[in-house]
Motif scaffolding. Structure first.
Motif, PDB file in Angstrom:
ATOM      1  N   ARG A 105     -27.792  -9.916  -3.429  1.00  0.00           N
ATOM      2  CA  ARG A 105     -27.596  -8.595  -4.038  1.00  0.00           C
ATOM      3  C   ARG A 105     -27.449  -7.519  -2.978  1.00  0.00           C
ATOM      4  NH1 ARG A 105     -31.739 -10.266  -7.813  1.00  0.00           N
ATOM      5  NH2 ARG A 105     -33.204  -9.033  -6.612  1.00  0.00           N
ATOM      6  N   ALA A 106     -28.237  -7.614  -1.907  1.00  0.00           N
ATOM      7  CA  ALA A 106     -28.150  -6.626  -0.833  1.00  0.00           C
ATOM      8  C   ALA A 106     -26.788  -6.709  -0.137  1.00  0.00           C
ATOM      9  CB  ALA A 106     -29.280  -6.829   0.168  1.00  0.00           C
ATOM     10  N   ALA A 107     -26.281  -7.919   0.088  1.00  0.00           N
ATOM     11  CA  ALA A 107     -24.975  -8.080   0.718  1.00  0.00           C
ATOM     12  C   ALA A 107     -23.869  -7.542  -0.188  1.00  0.00           C
ATOM     13  CB  ALA A 107     -24.722  -9.549   1.051  1.00  0.00           C
ATOM     14  N   LYS A 108     -24.008  -7.767  -1.491  1.00  0.00           N
ATOM     15  CA  LYS A 108     -23.019  -7.246  -2.449  1.00  0.00           C
ATOM     16  C   LYS A 108     -23.029  -5.720  -2.439  1.00  0.00           C
ATOM     17  CE  LYS A 108     -21.825  -7.291  -7.337  1.00  0.00           C
ATOM     18  NZ  LYS A 108     -22.228  -7.685  -8.683  1.00  0.00           N
ATOM     19  N   ARG A 109     -24.229  -5.141  -2.421  1.00  0.00           N
ATOM     20  CA  ARG A 109     -24.355  -3.679  -2.393  1.00  0.00           C
ATOM     21  C   ARG A 109     -23.757  -3.110  -1.101  1.00  0.00           C
ATOM     22  NH1 ARG A 109     -23.853   0.774  -4.583  1.00  0.00           N
ATOM     23  NH2 ARG A 109     -25.334   2.393  -4.074  1.00  0.00           N
ATOM     24  N   GLN A 110     -23.973  -3.808   0.020  1.00  0.00           N
ATOM     25  CA  GLN A 110     -23.408  -3.381   1.299  1.00  0.00           C
ATOM     26  C   GLN A 110     -21.883  -3.360   1.222  1.00  0.00           C
ATOM     27  OE1 GLN A 110     -23.622  -6.238   4.466  1.00  0.00           O
ATOM     28  NE2 GLN A 110     -23.578  -4.662   6.053  1.00  0.00           N
ATOM     29  N   LYS A 111     -21.311  -4.414   0.654  1.00  0.00           N
ATOM     30  CA  LYS A 111     -19.855  -4.495   0.541  1.00  0.00           C
ATOM     31  C   LYS A 111     -19.322  -3.366  -0.340  1.00  0.00           C
ATOM     32  CE  LYS A 111     -16.155  -7.633  -0.762  1.00  0.00           C
ATOM     33  NZ  LYS A 111     -15.799  -8.913  -1.367  1.00  0.00           N
ATOM     34  N   GLU A 112     -19.999  -3.088  -1.450  1.00  0.00           N
ATOM     35  CA  GLU A 112     -19.579  -2.010  -2.349  1.00  0.00           C
ATOM     36  C   GLU A 112     -19.616  -0.661  -1.642  1.00  0.00           C
ATOM     37  OE1 GLU A 112     -22.294  -2.388  -5.602  1.00  0.00           O
ATOM     38  OE2 GLU A 112     -21.206  -4.071  -6.502  1.00  0.00           O
ATOM     39  N   MET A 113     -20.674  -0.423  -0.870  1.00  0.00           N
ATOM     40  CA  MET A 113     -20.789   0.846  -0.153  1.00  0.00           C
ATOM     41  C   MET A 113     -19.682   0.989   0.888  1.00  0.00           C
ATOM     42  SD  MET A 113     -24.795   1.401   0.587  1.00  0.00           S
ATOM     43  CE  MET A 113     -25.994   1.528  -0.702  1.00  0.00           C
ATOM     44  N   GLU A 114     -19.401  -0.091   1.619  1.00  0.00           N
ATOM     45  CA  GLU A 114     -18.352  -0.036   2.637  1.00  0.00           C
ATOM     46  C   GLU A 114     -16.989   0.224   1.996  1.00  0.00           C
ATOM     47  OE1 GLU A 114     -18.941  -3.785   4.575  1.00  0.00           O
ATOM     48  OE2 GLU A 114     -20.390  -2.946   5.998  1.00  0.00           O
ATOM     49  N   GLU A 115     -16.731  -0.390   0.838  1.00  0.00           N
ATOM     50  CA  GLU A 115     -15.472  -0.148   0.129  1.00  0.00           C
ATOM     51  C   GLU A 115     -15.385   1.300  -0.355  1.00  0.00           C
ATOM     52  OE1 GLU A 115     -15.443  -3.121  -2.925  1.00  0.00           O
ATOM     53  OE2 GLU A 115     -14.834  -4.720  -1.553  1.00  0.00           O
ATOM     54  N   SER A 116     -16.491   1.842  -0.849  1.00  0.00           N
ATOM     55  CA  SER A 116     -16.502   3.237  -1.300  1.00  0.00           C
ATOM     56  C   SER A 116     -16.225   4.192  -0.143  1.00  0.00           C
ATOM     57  CB  SER A 116     -17.848   3.581  -1.943  1.00  0.00           C
ATOM     58  OG  SER A 116     -18.035   2.862  -3.127  1.00  0.00           O
TER      59      SER A 116
END
Length: 126
Positions: free
Chosen positions: A12-23
């Motif tokens: 979940r933390a890795a997914k959240r990191q990816k979402e933030m980087e995309e944003s």
């Protein structure tokens, strides 16, 4: 170090990191588009776009801070951690600090950096 009994937390933390980087990338692209559009606009349109730019820059700054906090809280870079015994992950490199209480009645914390460490591998006794 982190106890990784539940791998879902890291996922979940890795997914959240990816979402933030995309944003952050999307906001940067939007800012680039606004900057290109501003070259052809009149003064009133530039003023309207300026406020939008400020909002986007503030949002990007908040996302970057959240991303830094997330990266400090979880071992998301696989090359920067090493698995130890009992499902514990350790940072391969870090700083050794001593915490001391200072001030009136020891109410203020101070950290003194005294060195660094590096883990290469763990050996388990069988």
């Amino acid at each position: 170090c982190w106890n990784v009994e539940d791998e879902r937390v890291l996922t979940r933390a890795a997914k959240r990191q990816k979402e933030m980087e995309e944003s952050i990338q999307q906001i940067t692209q939007q800012l680039d588009i606004i900057e290109k559009e501003q070259q052809d606009n009149n003064l009133f349109q530039k003023a309207l776009k300026f406020r939008e730019s400020v909002d986007l820059v503030e949002k990007r700054g908040k996302l970057k801070l959240q991303l830094q906090e997330l990266e400090q809280a979880y071992p998301l870079q696989s090359g920067s951690v090493i698995r130890g015994p009992n499902n514990i992950m350790f940072a391969k490199e870090g700083v050794i600090a001593v915490k001391r209480l200072r001030g009136a009645m020891g109410t203020r914390e101070q950290y003194h950096w005294i060195g660094t460490f590096t883990y290469n591998e763990f050996f388990e006794d069988v």
